[in-house]
Enzyme design. Structure first.
Site, PDB file in Angstrom:
ATOM      1  CB  VAL A  13      -0.946   0.012   1.225  1.00  0.00           C
ATOM      2  CG1 VAL A  13      -1.717   1.321   1.298  1.00  0.00           C
ATOM      3  CG2 VAL A  13      -1.908  -1.168   1.157  1.00  0.00           C
ATOM      4  CG  ASP A  31       9.363  -0.416   5.938  1.00  0.00           C
ATOM      5  OD1 ASP A  31       8.281  -0.532   5.343  1.00  0.00           O
ATOM      6  OD2 ASP A  31       9.832  -1.311   6.665  1.00  0.00           O
ATOM      7  NE  ARG A  36       9.308  -2.759   0.650  1.00  0.00           N
ATOM      8  CZ  ARG A  36       8.887  -3.037  -0.577  1.00  0.00           C
ATOM      9  NH1 ARG A  36       9.581  -3.849  -1.359  1.00  0.00           N
ATOM     10  NH2 ARG A  36       7.761  -2.521  -1.034  1.00  0.00           N
ATOM     11  CB  THR A  92      -4.596  -3.527  10.539  1.00  0.00           C
ATOM     12  OG1 THR A  92      -5.164  -3.430   9.228  1.00  0.00           O
ATOM     13  CG2 THR A  92      -4.165  -2.155  10.999  1.00  0.00           C
ATOM     14  CB  CYS A 267      -8.109  -7.125   2.216  1.00  0.00           C
ATOM     15  SG  CYS A 267      -6.970  -5.729   2.081  1.00  0.00           S
ATOM     16  NE  ARG A 338       0.535  -8.919   2.805  1.00  0.00           N
ATOM     17  CZ  ARG A 338       0.136  -7.649   2.660  1.00  0.00           C
ATOM     18  NH1 ARG A 338       0.140  -6.833   3.698  1.00  0.00           N
ATOM     19  NH2 ARG A 338      -0.257  -7.208   1.490  1.00  0.00           N
TER      20      ARG A 338
END
Length: 426
Positions: A13, A31, A36, A92, A267, A338
């Site tokens: 995102v 970050d 990364r 989250t 999500c 994920r």
């Protein structure tokens, strides 16, 4: 004074958002993972959301002529203290008990609180339950900054709508919901996003409305997929092909075109639990949402059991049966692993005593090993004919290219319904 923006979290995102803002603003990308940031500073994005060329066009290292509008990347707190707008795009997730895990969100708020100044704005994009921004994040910002909310600093909420791996519906081409902690801040947040979102924006009246709108988007999809998953179970018992039924029903103009499948990812398989958590907190037990979640969470086990039944029907021994699972990412043509529910299929087959190998040309082997303890087989050692059974779990285009080889398998279960020849499919 022109706004100086800091994006906290440079994942699926945050990075595309930082890139979009860097076309018009001075942007700092922050970050906590040095590896990364180092890779991105070398114009390499492991999520494949941005190409090397896209990164180079906004990084001063590769484009020294950039003046005012650019992207700098860092893990150092000192580097972001001059920013006046902070946008939080951290994950989250949920914990093992299906409860919201707000630790990344709280840690990000602590980080911002240490550099927050008078009149700064903090905008959250991470999916949360209604009220989380003002109830959970704002107190952290106040405590670490010694500033007062809506007097010294302000907040906004603009839910992310990124679809990983989708090169058509990119961040600037998806209409953006915005909101602010006061009416004037709402207008300012809306104006900020409107400057880069070509698809337009929608200003919600409050932060809670924007939070609620986001969390029901994926809850609605989850429930609809649960419905067609249940249909797949029913029609399988009736000996009817679910995909044929959906195709026939889809000829009606207002029929919703959902397909059965495994529901994972960051999500759809997670967000409903944020809403149900809040509902239970206020004394309401959500029945439909949790029923949908239970059904979808059990689809991996259902698939594995169907595969075992097919083995038995075809005279194969289940124990030590060599099974090839094709795909482990949570969706097609994307490296994101994920919350992949393919793992449920793998674990259940292993419980039956099967020897399961997994091949996925999109997934990172080290990530899969770290996250799930699974060693992916490599393309050089892949021979589909070495396996008694094949489960096509993810509809990668690369698998469609080898359909002819896959369709020769003795036992073939097509979860995604993309093959012409199969023993069974969802």
């Amino acid at each position: 004074m022109k706004d100086k923006i800091c994006i906290i979290g440079l994942g699926y995102v945050g990075l595309p958002l930082a890139h979009a803002f860097a076309k018009k603003y001075e942007v700092m990308g922050f970050d906590i993972y040095q590896k990364r940031v180092d890779a991105l500073n070398n114009a390499l994005d492991s999520t494949l959301e941005l190409s090397t060329e896209q990164l180079k066009e906004v990084l001063p290292k590769y484009n020294p002529s950039l003046k005012g509008n650019y992207l700098r990347l860092t893990t150092t707190l000192e580097d972001i203290k001059e920013c006046n707008i902070y946008i939080v795009t951290v994950p989250t997730p949920i914990d093992k008990y299906k409860r919201p895990d707000l630790i990344p969100l709280i840690k990000a708020s602590e980080t911002i609180g240490k550099v927050l100044k008078k009149d700064d704005i903090v905008i959250y994009e991470s999916t949360v339950y209604p009220g989380a921004t003002e109830e959970e994040c704002v107190p952290v910002l106040e405590r670490f900054s010694n500033l007062k909310f809506n007097k010294d600093f302000y907040c906004g909420y603009s839910p992310e709508r990124i679809n990983p791996g989708d090169k058509k519906h990119t961040v600037t081409k998806i209409l953006k919901v915005t909101s602010g902690s006061t009416p004037s801040i709402g207008k300012k947040v809306n104006k900020l996003y409107k400057s880069i979102i070509t698809a337009g924006t929608y200003l919600a009246p409050t932060i809670k409305v924007a939070e609620a709108a986001k969390v029901i988007e994926n809850s609605q999809r989850d429930i609809n997929i649960a419905f067609v998953n249940e249909l797949a179970v029913i029609f399988n018992k009736l000996g009817i092909d679910t995909h044929c039924v959906l195709e026939a029903a889809g000829t009606k103009w207002n029929f919703l075109p959902f397909k059965p499948g495994l529901v994972g990812g960051h999500c759809i398989g997670v967000d409903p639990y944020y809403l149900t958590h809040k509902a239970q907190e206020i004394g309401y037990n959500p029945e439909i949402i949790l029923a949908g979640r239970r059904l979808n969470d059990n689809m991996g086990i259902y698939v594995a059991n169907q595969v075992v039944k097919l083995m038995i029907k075809k005279g194969h021994t289940v124990k030590d049966n060599r099974v090839l699972v094709l795909g482990i990412t949570f969706k097609e043509n994307c490296p994101d692993i994920r919350n992949s529910r393919v793992v449920d299929v793998i674990r259940e087959l292993q419980e039956f005593g099967c020897n399961v190998d997994v091949y996925d040309p999109w997934a990172d082997s080290d990530e899969v090993k770290k996250e799930y303890g699974i060693d992916l087989i490599q393309n050089s050692t892949l021979n589909i004919q070495d396996y008694n059974s094949v489960v096509l779990a993810v509809a990668h285009d690369k698998f469609k290219e080898i359909k002819n080889e896959i369709e020769k398998s003795s036992v073939l279960y097509d979860i995604k319904g993309i093959l012409d020849v199969f023993d069974e499919r969802l």
